[in-house]
Structures are given as structure tokens and as C-alpha cells.
Design a protein around this motif. Structure first.
Motif, PDB file in Angstrom:
ATOM      1  N   GLU A 531       9.046  15.029  52.309  1.00  0.00           N
ATOM      2  CA  GLU A 531       7.774  15.249  51.614  1.00  0.00           C
ATOM      3  C   GLU A 531       7.909  15.276  50.090  1.00  0.00           C
ATOM      4  O   GLU A 531       7.135  15.919  49.400  1.00  0.00           O
ATOM      5  N   VAL A 532       8.903  14.549  49.579  1.00  0.00           N
ATOM      6  CA  VAL A 532       9.010  14.376  48.133  1.00  0.00           C
ATOM      7  C   VAL A 532       7.992  13.337  47.666  1.00  0.00           C
ATOM      8  O   VAL A 532       7.346  13.489  46.631  1.00  0.00           O
ATOM      9  N   ILE A 533       7.859  12.263  48.470  1.00  0.00           N
ATOM     10  CA  ILE A 533       6.832  11.250  48.255  1.00  0.00           C
ATOM     11  C   ILE A 533       6.144  11.007  49.584  1.00  0.00           C
ATOM     12  O   ILE A 533       6.574  11.516  50.623  1.00  0.00           O
ATOM     13  N   GLU A 534       5.095  10.228  49.588  1.00  0.00           N
ATOM     14  CA  GLU A 534       4.367   9.926  50.829  1.00  0.00           C
ATOM     15  C   GLU A 534       4.080   8.429  50.859  1.00  0.00           C
ATOM     16  O   GLU A 534       3.251   7.929  50.100  1.00  0.00           O
ATOM     17  N   ILE A 535       4.801   7.699  51.725  1.00  0.00           N
ATOM     18  CA  ILE A 535       4.613   6.259  51.868  1.00  0.00           C
ATOM     19  C   ILE A 535       4.485   5.931  53.347  1.00  0.00           C
ATOM     20  O   ILE A 535       5.351   6.321  54.148  1.00  0.00           O
ATOM     21  N   GLY A 536       3.427   5.219  53.742  1.00  0.00           N
ATOM     22  CA  GLY A 536       3.291   4.773  55.124  1.00  0.00           C
ATOM     23  C   GLY A 536       4.427   3.814  55.471  1.00  0.00           C
ATOM     24  O   GLY A 536       4.823   2.966  54.665  1.00  0.00           O
ATOM     25  N   TYR A 537       4.966   3.929  56.698  1.00  0.00           N
ATOM     26  CA  TYR A 537       6.181   3.182  57.021  1.00  0.00           C
ATOM     27  C   TYR A 537       5.992   1.670  57.003  1.00  0.00           C
ATOM     28  O   TYR A 537       6.955   0.918  56.818  1.00  0.00           O
ATOM     29  N   LEU A 538       4.769   1.167  57.184  1.00  0.00           N
ATOM     30  CA  LEU A 538       4.568  -0.277  57.135  1.00  0.00           C
ATOM     31  C   LEU A 538       4.921  -0.853  55.769  1.00  0.00           C
ATOM     32  O   LEU A 538       5.306  -2.013  55.638  1.00  0.00           O
ATOM     33  N   TRP A 539       4.797  -0.021  54.720  1.00  0.00           N
ATOM     34  CA  TRP A 539       5.130  -0.489  53.373  1.00  0.00           C
ATOM     35  C   TRP A 539       6.630  -0.690  53.209  1.00  0.00           C
ATOM     36  O   TRP A 539       7.068  -1.389  52.294  1.00  0.00           O
ATOM     37  N   TYR A 540       7.453  -0.098  54.086  1.00  0.00           N
ATOM     38  CA  TYR A 540       8.901  -0.295  53.990  1.00  0.00           C
ATOM     39  C   TYR A 540       9.256  -1.780  54.101  1.00  0.00           C
ATOM     40  O   TYR A 540      10.235  -2.237  53.495  1.00  0.00           O
ATOM     41  N   ASN A 541       8.492  -2.518  54.907  1.00  0.00           N
ATOM     42  CA  ASN A 541       8.771  -3.944  55.080  1.00  0.00           C
ATOM     43  C   ASN A 541       8.601  -4.708  53.772  1.00  0.00           C
ATOM     44  O   ASN A 541       9.422  -5.557  53.418  1.00  0.00           O
ATOM     45  N   LEU A 542       7.539  -4.397  53.062  1.00  0.00           N
ATOM     46  CA  LEU A 542       7.298  -5.045  51.774  1.00  0.00           C
ATOM     47  C   LEU A 542       8.321  -4.588  50.739  1.00  0.00           C
ATOM     48  O   LEU A 542       8.849  -5.399  49.969  1.00  0.00           O
ATOM     49  N   ILE A 543       8.617  -3.290  50.736  1.00  0.00           N
ATOM     50  CA  ILE A 543       9.590  -2.748  49.779  1.00  0.00           C
ATOM     51  C   ILE A 543      10.972  -3.364  50.007  1.00  0.00           C
ATOM     52  O   ILE A 543      11.652  -3.793  49.064  1.00  0.00           O
ATOM     53  N   GLY A 544      11.401  -3.410  51.269  1.00  0.00           N
ATOM     54  CA  GLY A 544      12.711  -3.972  51.583  1.00  0.00           C
ATOM     55  C   GLY A 544      12.808  -5.445  51.229  1.00  0.00           C
ATOM     56  O   GLY A 544      13.779  -5.889  50.606  1.00  0.00           O
ATOM     57  N   CYS A 545      11.799  -6.207  51.627  1.00  0.00           N
ATOM     58  CA  CYS A 545      11.805  -7.650  51.361  1.00  0.00           C
ATOM     59  C   CYS A 545      11.758  -7.925  49.858  1.00  0.00           C
ATOM     60  O   CYS A 545      12.558  -8.702  49.327  1.00  0.00           O
ATOM     61  N   GLY A 546      10.807  -7.277  49.173  1.00  0.00           N
ATOM     62  CA  GLY A 546      10.681  -7.474  47.726  1.00  0.00           C
ATOM     63  C   GLY A 546      11.920  -7.020  46.981  1.00  0.00           C
ATOM     64  O   GLY A 546      12.358  -7.660  46.014  1.00  0.00           O
ATOM     65  N   GLY A 547      12.508  -5.898  47.442  1.00  0.00           N
ATOM     66  CA  GLY A 547      13.717  -5.385  46.798  1.00  0.00           C
ATOM     67  C   GLY A 547      14.874  -6.362  46.900  1.00  0.00           C
ATOM     68  O   GLY A 547      15.598  -6.595  45.919  1.00  0.00           O
ATOM     69  N   VAL A 548      15.083  -6.948  48.078  1.00  0.00           N
ATOM     70  CA  VAL A 548      16.173  -7.908  48.270  1.00  0.00           C
ATOM     71  C   VAL A 548      15.992  -9.117  47.352  1.00  0.00           C
ATOM     72  O   VAL A 548      16.947  -9.568  46.684  1.00  0.00           O
ATOM     73  N   ILE A 549      14.781  -9.647  47.308  1.00  0.00           N
ATOM     74  CA  ILE A 549      14.530 -10.827  46.467  1.00  0.00           C
ATOM     75  C   ILE A 549      14.758 -10.495  44.992  1.00  0.00           C
ATOM     76  O   ILE A 549      15.395 -11.257  44.253  1.00  0.00           O
ATOM     77  N   LEU A 550      14.253  -9.344  44.543  1.00  0.00           N
ATOM     78  CA  LEU A 550      14.420  -8.944  43.145  1.00  0.00           C
ATOM     79  C   LEU A 550      15.895  -8.729  42.808  1.00  0.00           C
ATOM     80  O   LEU A 550      16.394  -9.245  41.782  1.00  0.00           O
TER      81      LEU A 550
END
Length: 570
Positions: A531-550
Motif C-alpha cells: 500500500e505504498v502505491i496503488e496500481i491495478g495489476y492490468l497496468w503491469y503489462n503496459l509497464i513491463g512492456c514499455g519498460g523493456v523497450i525503453l
């Protein structure tokens, strides 16, 4: 469970297992065992893809999800048709051109062996865990409500799957999944028809849908942009799109389903068939849950659906508080039932007033349920208070006629078997092709390769049963499986997108980008858990994919280019 139910349940499962094992028992080549000798037509591929994805969790949890929260969960699938088109246009032709057994073979020709092994490892971890949960999901609920032994139920489902997958490989999986999808959809349509027939005579189908809408259960699309909200139009179109693109394009449990097609066209049609039908299928399953909700407006439901859990809590010092809340819930139900009876019989302003009264009482009932769950948690900290997984099965066991109960339990277990079979088959292929064959350096005969493939299938089946035996219930089960995928799929997809579209980026930057991208996703998840931040788990897919490309683009400027693998130069 009557004798008729047991006969239908056992007969259905044993027929599917026996038929699949017998029809595919003569596999003598690795191509036949892992790819079905490329003999699958498009509709077999489409049904197999759908059956692998639609586990028992789908048919247990989704109706309960609709009962609790309405139709909004379907937004999770909105990105799937778009992803299916892209995979058909880009991914499938590449896989066929290289004549690969697994998706990860391509990565070696593009980046080298370390990237191939790293990506395959991410798949093995995520799908190995998910296979265990796929077995565990129906077992925990059936054992809880029916009194079945949890460990024996886990072992039974796992062993049934192992029998025909070890025997026939990919062809056995595809063949049995057609029968399983027939049982599944036939059972769900029968259940839906019976639910409608059980509604009061004064309430026709249109009125039932309208009542569900007035109670806030028919809101399909949520256009608000909120990272904390799991199911909105944007999480479906963005997070759901990236999850579907990774799952259907790079997850071997799905890729293997269409790699066995007769041609590129057959594989494309099979995937598009699934992409077009998946959203309507999920809408229908959610709608079954909505009709269960309407049914329970006129037939008093339990205040808490996990009744065995409730029974244990009643043995504590909180028993009186629990009984008082149940009594209050029952009184509110009687008031609501009277209001809804008026709603059905009256017209004009009196009809509307009765509806508003019923809605207010429903809100009060929800508050009582919430307080009851908090009290149960105090009584037993280990009790799972999210009881939506028990809603549909409670309805089946309490109101379905004999025979139909057995059929619907066969639906649940068939779904568990079909999904688990596809997963174990894919885990075997990845272990055999990406690790054993690639790293052993040995030239084996076809007979020995088939023997080793069967051995790896058996090992993964036993590991899946082991995970199931040690699993613990976590919120809504369908969310757990999607969470497990979201923790890894974004990273895997990012690696593949770099491979397909960023031709100047080499293997070393991509490998490190994958490692860093996965670290970012896991960090986001742990910060959300605490509970430090609040992110819905579906956003992990975008974060992971975007992070790898960046990371890949940035690291490509820092890490010296390595020589491209010889396979690519060819």
C-alpha cells in the motif's frame, strides 16, 4: 449429489479422458507429439485456444464477479480482438517461416541463446504456477461446499489430465478440448435457461434485465481514467491489449495451439475465431451471473456464501454477533422482497417508489454483508471473506435438478482439465525444445525424443499437482490467474516487440532490458501489496512492456554490439 449426478459426472470425464488417450496413443515422432503433425484445421485451433484460456476459474468466478460487481469485468477483454489481428498479421507468419516448435526459438535467431533461455524461463515460472492454480481453483471450492477431500480432488484432476496428455501430446489436447468446450457451453446454456425459468411468472425476461440495470449490475463500460480501478475501458484497451498480445502471441500454451495448424491461413482463422467469440462468451457468462443475482432477489441467498467457513466462525466468541447480522440481513431481504413484489404488480409512480425502496434496501444489505465479513475475519483471520467464487456453485447445488448438478460439475472439472492440459503440454514443449534439446548437444532418435517429452509432461503434471496442494485461496481466483500473468507477460512481450520491430538493437541490451523490466514490474507489485502505491495489476503489462523497450533503446547506446547469431545471418 444424487447417484444420477455421480454417473453423469464420472461418465463425462472418463469418456473424454479415455477417448483422448485412445485416439492419440500412437504418436511416434516429436513433430506429432508437440505439433500434432500440423493437421489442425481452423475451428479446432479456435476451440483449443478458447478452451486453454477458459479454465474452471472462468466458470466459477466470473458469474460471482457479475453477481458482486456487475458486467464491468468484460472490459478486461476489450483489447483481445485488436491483439488477435496484430498477432495474425505479424507473429504467426514469422513463426511459420522459421518452422519453430516454440515461440522462444525465434529469439535465439534474433538475439542469441541467453535471451531465449531467459524468456523461456519467465514463461515456465508464470505458467507453471498458473497450472497449479488452475487445478486448485475448482478443488478448493468443490471440497469446501461438497465436503470432498481437497487433496484427493487436486490429485484426481491432475492425474486425469496427465493420463491423456502424456499419451497423446498436443493432438490429444486439441482433440479433447473440442469435447470439453461442447460440454462446457452446453452446460452453461442449460443453466441459463433454467435460471430464467425459475424467475417469477410476473417478471418477464425484459423486466429481469431492467431490474438488474436499476440495481447497478448492467453497466458495461466505465470511461473514467483511474489507475486504481481494475476494470475500465482504458485498462481493457491498454492493459488488456498488452496482456492479450503477450498471452496469445508469446505464451507457449497459446502459441502451441496454432503452431499445429495446417497452414498460416488456418492458424490465423483459428486465432481470429477466438478473438471474435471470446468477448461475447465472457458477456454471456457474466450475464448468467447477473440472472443469478436477479434470481436471488426473489429467493433468499445466504448472507455469506462460503457456508463451511461460516460454520467454523460460529464456534468462536463472535458467534452471537454473526447470528445478529445474519438475522438483520434476513429481515432486510423480506422487506426488499415485498418492495419488489409491489414493483412487479404496480404501475406508474407506485412502481417507481417500490423500486427505489428496493434499491435502498439492497444498499443496506450490502453494508450488512460487509460488516459480517469484517466480523468473520475477526473470528477467523484465515477465512477468505471474498465469497464470490462460491456464488454460482451455491446456486447449482441448491436449485438445479438432479442430473443437471452432475453435468454442471462436469463443466467445471472439464474446464479445469482443458486449461491444465494446454498448460502442461506447453511447459513440456518449452522444456524439451528450449532447454533439453538445445543444451544437451545430443542427437536423439524420434522414439527417444517422444519418450523424453512424455517424461517432461509427467514431471510438469506432478509439479502442477504439488503447487495445487500447497496453494492458498487469494481473493477472487480469476483475478489471481490474471495477476500471475500480468507479473511476467509485459516483460516477455517487450522482448518480442524489440525483436520484431527494433532491428538495430542487439541481444545484450535486450537481455538486460528484460531483466530490468521484470524488476520494475515486481517492484510495482510489492509497493502495491504494501500500500505504498496503488496500481491495478492490468497496468503491469503496459509497464513491463514499455519498460523493456525503453531500457533496450537506452542500453543499446551503452552496451557494445555483439555479433549477431549465425542463424539470423542465414
Amino acid at each position: 449429489m444424487t447417484l444420477t449426478d455421480w454417473i453423469i459426472l464420472a461418465g463425462t470425464l472418463l469418456f473424454i479422458v479415455g477417448y483422448g488417450a485412445w485416439k492419440t496413443r500412437k504418436n511416434k515422432s516429436i513433430s506429432g507429439y508437440l505439433k500434432g503433425d500440423n493437421q489442425q484445421n481452423w475451428w479446432t485451433i479456435g476451440l483449443s485456444i478458447m478452451a486453454t484460456q477458459a479454465s474452471a476459474i472462468t466458470f466459477l468466478s466470473t458469474p460471482g464477479q457479475a453477481f458482486e460487481s456487475g458486467m464491468g469485468f468484460v472490459q478486461f477483454y476489450f483489447g483481445l480482438p485488436i491483439a488477435a489481428v496484430i498477432i495474425s498479421a505479424v507473429f504467426i507468419p514469422i513463426y511459420y517461416k522459421l518452422n519453430v516448435y516454440t515461440a522462444y526459438e525465434y529469439l535465439e535467431s534474433r538475439f542469441g541463446l541467453p535471451t531465449r533461455l531467459f524468456t523461456a524461463m519467465l514463461f515456465l515460472i508464470s505458467r507453471g504456477l498458473a497450472a497449479g492454480i488452475t487445478i486448485y481453483a475448482p478443488a478448493i471450492i468443490l471440497s469446501t461446499l461438497l465436503g470432498w477431500n481437497l487433496y484427493l480432488t487436486n490429485v484426481l484432476v491432475g492425474v486425469l489430465v496427465i493420463v491423456y496428455v502424456v499419451s497423446g501430446g498436443t493432438r490429444a489436447v486439441s482433440l479433447t478440448q473440442k469435447w470439453q468446450m461442447g460440454v462446457i457451453m452446453g452446460g452453461m446454456f442449460l443453466a441459463f435457461g433454467l435460471i430464467i425459468s425459475y424467475l417469477p411468472d410476473e417478471l418477464d425476461f425484459g423486466e429481469a434485465v431492467n431490474l438488474a440495470g436499476e440495481m447497478g449490475k448492467m453497466e458495461i463500460v466505465d470511461t473514467t481514467f483511474n489507475l486504481e480501478n481494475r476494470y475500465t475501458l482504458w485498462t481493457g484497451l491498454l492493459g488488456g491489449f498488452f496482456l492479450a498480445l503477450s498471452y496469445f502471441g508469446t505464451d507457449q500454451s497459446q502459441v502451441q495451439r496454432y503452431l499445429g495448424g495446417k497452414s498460416v491461413a488456418e492458424s490465423r482463422f483459428g486465432l481470429l475465431f477466438n478473438g471474435l467469440l471470446k468477448v461475447p462468451m465472457q458477456l454471456f457468462i457474466l450475464f448468467v451471473g447477473i440472472m443469478v443475482f436477479v434470481f436471488f432477489q426473489f429467493n433468499e441467498p445466504p448472507a455469506f456464501f462460503n457456508r463451511p467457513g461460516m460454520k467454523e466462525a460460529l464456534q468462536t466468541e463472535h458467534a452471537q454477533k454473526i447470528k445478529d447480522l445474519e438475522s438483520e440481513y434476513s429481515s432486510l431481504y423480506s422487506e426488499k422482497e415485498n418492495a419488489l413484489t409491489t414493483y412487479m404488480l404496480e404501475e406508474g409512480s407506485e412502481k417507481q417508489q417500490a423500486l427505489e425502496k428496493a434499491k435502498n434496501i439492497q444498499n443496506q444489505s450490502d453494508e450488512v454483508r460487509s460488516e459480517l465479513k469484517q466480523t468473520l475475519k475477526k473470528a477467523d483471520p484465515l477465512i477468505e471473506t471474498k465469497d464470490t467464487d462460491y456464488v454460482f456453485l451455491t446456486f447449482i447445488l441448491g436449485y438445479m435438478p438432479q442430473g443437471v448438478v452432475g453435468l454442471l460439475l462436469a463443466v467445471i472439472l472439464s474446464a479445469a482439465m482443458s486449461s491444465t492440459a494446454g498448460e502442461i503440454n506447453a511447459l513440456c514443449s518449452t522444456t524439451m525444445v528450449d532447454y533439453y534439446k538445445r543444451l544437451s548437444g545430443k542427437t536423439s532418435s524420434e522414439v527417444n525424443e517422444v519418450r523424453m517429452s512424455r517424461f517432461f509432461t509427467l514431471v510438469w503434471g506432478i509439479l502442477a499437482i504439488t503447487v495445487a496442494l500447497s496453494a492458498s485461496l487469494f481473493e477472487n481466483l480469476i483475478q489471481l490467474v490474471n495477476l500471475l500473468g500480468s507479473l511476467f507477460y509485459g516483460t516477455i512481450l517487450g522482448i518480442f516487440l524489440v525483436a520484431f520491430f527494433l532491428k538495430k538493437i542487439g541481444g545484450r541490451p535486450t537481455l538486460w532490458a528484460g531483466i530490468l523490466g521484470e524488476i520494475v514490474v515486481l517492484t510495482c507489485h510489492f509497493l502495491t501489496v504494501y500500500e505504498v502505491i496503488e496500481i491495478g495489476y492490468l497496468w503491469y503489462n503496459l509497464i513491463g512492456c514499455g519498460g523493456v523497450i525503453l531500457f533496450a533503446v537506452l542500453l543499446n547506446q551503452i552496451i557494445p554490439q555483439q555479433q549477431r547469431p549465425k542463424e539470423q545471418l542465414k
